[in-house]
Design a protein around this motif. Structure first.
Motif, PDB file in Angstrom:
ATOM      1  N   UNK A 188       5.398  26.448  31.212  1.00  0.00           N
ATOM      2  CA  UNK A 188       5.791  27.609  31.991  1.00  0.00           C
ATOM      3  C   UNK A 188       6.918  28.342  31.310  1.00  0.00           C
ATOM      4  N   UNK A 189       7.487  29.314  32.006  1.00  0.00           N
ATOM      5  CA  UNK A 189       8.599  30.086  31.466  1.00  0.00           C
ATOM      6  C   UNK A 189       9.491  30.529  32.614  1.00  0.00           C
ATOM      7  N   UNK A 190      10.787  30.516  32.381  1.00  0.00           N
ATOM      8  CA  UNK A 190      11.728  30.874  33.446  1.00  0.00           C
ATOM      9  C   UNK A 190      11.581  32.322  33.898  1.00  0.00           C
ATOM     10  N   UNK A 191      10.944  33.160  33.096  1.00  0.00           N
ATOM     11  CA  UNK A 191      10.752  34.556  33.510  1.00  0.00           C
ATOM     12  C   UNK A 191       9.843  34.658  34.732  1.00  0.00           C
ATOM     13  N   UNK A 192       9.129  33.576  35.054  1.00  0.00           N
ATOM     14  CA  UNK A 192       8.199  33.592  36.179  1.00  0.00           C
ATOM     15  C   UNK A 192       8.823  33.147  37.493  1.00  0.00           C
ATOM     16  N   UNK A 193      10.138  32.932  37.514  1.00  0.00           N
ATOM     17  CA  UNK A 193      10.800  32.612  38.780  1.00  0.00           C
ATOM     18  C   UNK A 193      10.644  33.764  39.768  1.00  0.00           C
ATOM     19  N   UNK A 194      10.502  33.413  41.034  1.00  0.00           N
ATOM     20  CA  UNK A 194      10.487  34.424  42.093  1.00  0.00           C
ATOM     21  C   UNK A 194      11.892  34.984  42.290  1.00  0.00           C
ATOM     22  N   UNK A 195      12.868  34.091  42.381  1.00  0.00           N
ATOM     23  CA  UNK A 195      14.270  34.471  42.542  1.00  0.00           C
ATOM     24  C   UNK A 195      15.016  34.042  41.278  1.00  0.00           C
ATOM     25  N   UNK A 196      15.464  35.013  40.478  1.00  0.00           N
ATOM     26  CA  UNK A 196      16.071  34.673  39.196  1.00  0.00           C
ATOM     27  C   UNK A 196      17.521  34.229  39.361  1.00  0.00           C
ATOM     28  N   UNK A 197      18.122  33.807  38.266  1.00  0.00           N
ATOM     29  CA  UNK A 197      19.464  33.227  38.310  1.00  0.00           C
ATOM     30  C   UNK A 197      20.505  34.200  38.873  1.00  0.00           C
ATOM     31  N   UNK A 198      20.589  35.454  38.395  1.00  0.00           N
ATOM     32  CA  UNK A 198      21.585  36.363  38.978  1.00  0.00           C
ATOM     33  C   UNK A 198      21.395  36.565  40.486  1.00  0.00           C
ATOM     34  N   UNK A 199      20.133  36.675  40.920  1.00  0.00           N
ATOM     35  CA  UNK A 199      19.876  36.815  42.359  1.00  0.00           C
ATOM     36  C   UNK A 199      20.414  35.607  43.118  1.00  0.00           C
ATOM     37  N   UNK A 200      20.156  34.405  42.605  1.00  0.00           N
ATOM     38  CA  UNK A 200      20.564  33.192  43.314  1.00  0.00           C
ATOM     39  C   UNK A 200      22.076  33.092  43.436  1.00  0.00           C
TER      40      UNK A 200
END
Length: 248
Positions: A188-200
Motif C-alpha cells: 500500500x501507500x500512505x497517500x491512500x489514507x482517508x485522514x492524512x497526518x496534518x488532518x489528524x
C-alpha cells in the motif's frame, strides 16, 4: 537521523544508526544482532497518550465490508502493548484469526494544542513503524474495539527506528509492505489514507493536548491475513526500515 533504544549487556541505552551498526550512548559500536531492541521512544519522552486509527484506508474498510468513516475512528492504547524489533508477540491458543497491521506512526515532538493543518508538521519529532496486531475473535464492534483486541501485552511491535521528521520529505507518499515468512501479503501507500497526518494532528489537538512523545498510529491498508505461531512477519515502510516480529 535514525534513533533506536536497545539493551546491551544488561544496560538500556539510546543509540543511532551508523553504517549498518548501532552507535550506543556510551560510544561503543555494535552489530544490530548484538542487542535486544526496545521500542524507539528516545530521544522523545515516553508517550503519555497512544492514539490509533481504525479503518483509515478505504481499501481496508472495503476489505472488512465496512463503509469508510466520515470522521476518524480512534481508540487509545496503553504503553504495555509496545514491544521492540525482533521480539515475540503471543497468539492466544484458542483464537481463530489474528492479523498484523502495518502502520505509519507519528511521534509528537512538542506540545500541540489547537494546531492548524498548515502548521501540523512543525509539531512532529519523527516517524516509526507499528505492527498493531488484532484478534478478530475478540472484536465486538469495528467502531468500538474492546480491550482484548488492541491492548494486550506485546501486541504492538514498534520500530526499529525513530526517523527524524526532517529526513522524511513527504510522509504522505510512502510505500508500505508486509511479508509473512518471506511472502508479500500486503502492499500500500500512505497517500491512500482517508485522514492524512496534518488532518489528524489538527483534529486531535482541537479537543485535547498532545505532548512530546505521544504516538499516533495511522491505520493499515488492505491485505491482512491470519498469522500462526512461528510466522515471521516483516512490516516495512519506505524510509523507515523493516520491523521484524515473530508469533509465538
Amino acid at each position: 537521523m535514525k534513533h533506536a533504544r536497545a539493551a546491551y549487556q544488561g544496560v538500556t541505552q539510546r543509540a543511532v544508526e551508523h553504517d549498518g551498526r548501532l552507535l550506543l550512548d556510551d560510544g561503543r559500536l555494535v552489530g544490530e544482532d548484538a542487542v535486544t531492541w526496545l521500542p524507539p521512544l528516545a530521544p522523545t519522552p515516553r508517550p503519555r497518550t497512544i492514539l490509533a486509527l481504525g479503518l483509515n484506508y478505504a481499501d481496508h474498510a472495503k476489505e472488512l465490508e465496512f463503509k469508510a468513516p466520515d470522521e476518524p475512528l480512534v481508540f487509545i492504547k496503553g504503553e504495555g502493548t509496545l514491544t521492540g524489533h525482533r521480539q515475540l508477540t503471543r497468539r492466544p491458543a484458542d483464537v481463530q484469526f489474528m492479523h498484523y497491521e502495518c502502520e505509519l506512526t507519528v511521534v509528537i515532538g512538542k506540545t500541540a494544542k489547537k494546531v492548524k493543518r498548515d502548521d501540523a508538521y512543525n509539531f512532529i519529532a519523527g516517524y516509526t513503524i507499528a505492527n498493531d496486531y488484532a484478534i478478530r475473535d475478540y472484536l465486538e464492534n469495528w467502531y468500538r474495539p474492546n480491550l482484548r483486541v488492541k491492548n494486550r501485552d506485546t501486541c504492538t511491535p514498534l520500530g526499529p527506528w525513530l526517523v527524524d521528521a526532517v529526513d522524511i520529505a513527504d510522509p504522505m507518499a510512502l510505500a508500505l509492505q508486509t511479508t509473512v515468512n518471506g511472502n508479500v501479503t500486503q502492499s500500500g501507500n500512505t497517500r491512500d489514507m482517508i485522514f492524512d497526518v496534518p488532518f489528524l494532528i489538527e483534529y486531535f489537538s482541537s479537543f485535547m493536548t498532545l505532548q512530546p512523545g505521544d504516538l499516533i498510529l495511522t491505520g493499515t491498508p488492505d491485505g491482512v491475513v491470519d498469522c500462526q505461531p512461528g510466522d515471521v512477519v516483516v512490516t516495512s515502510i519506505e524510509g523507515l526500515g523493516a520491523l521484524i516480529n515473530t508469533i509465538e
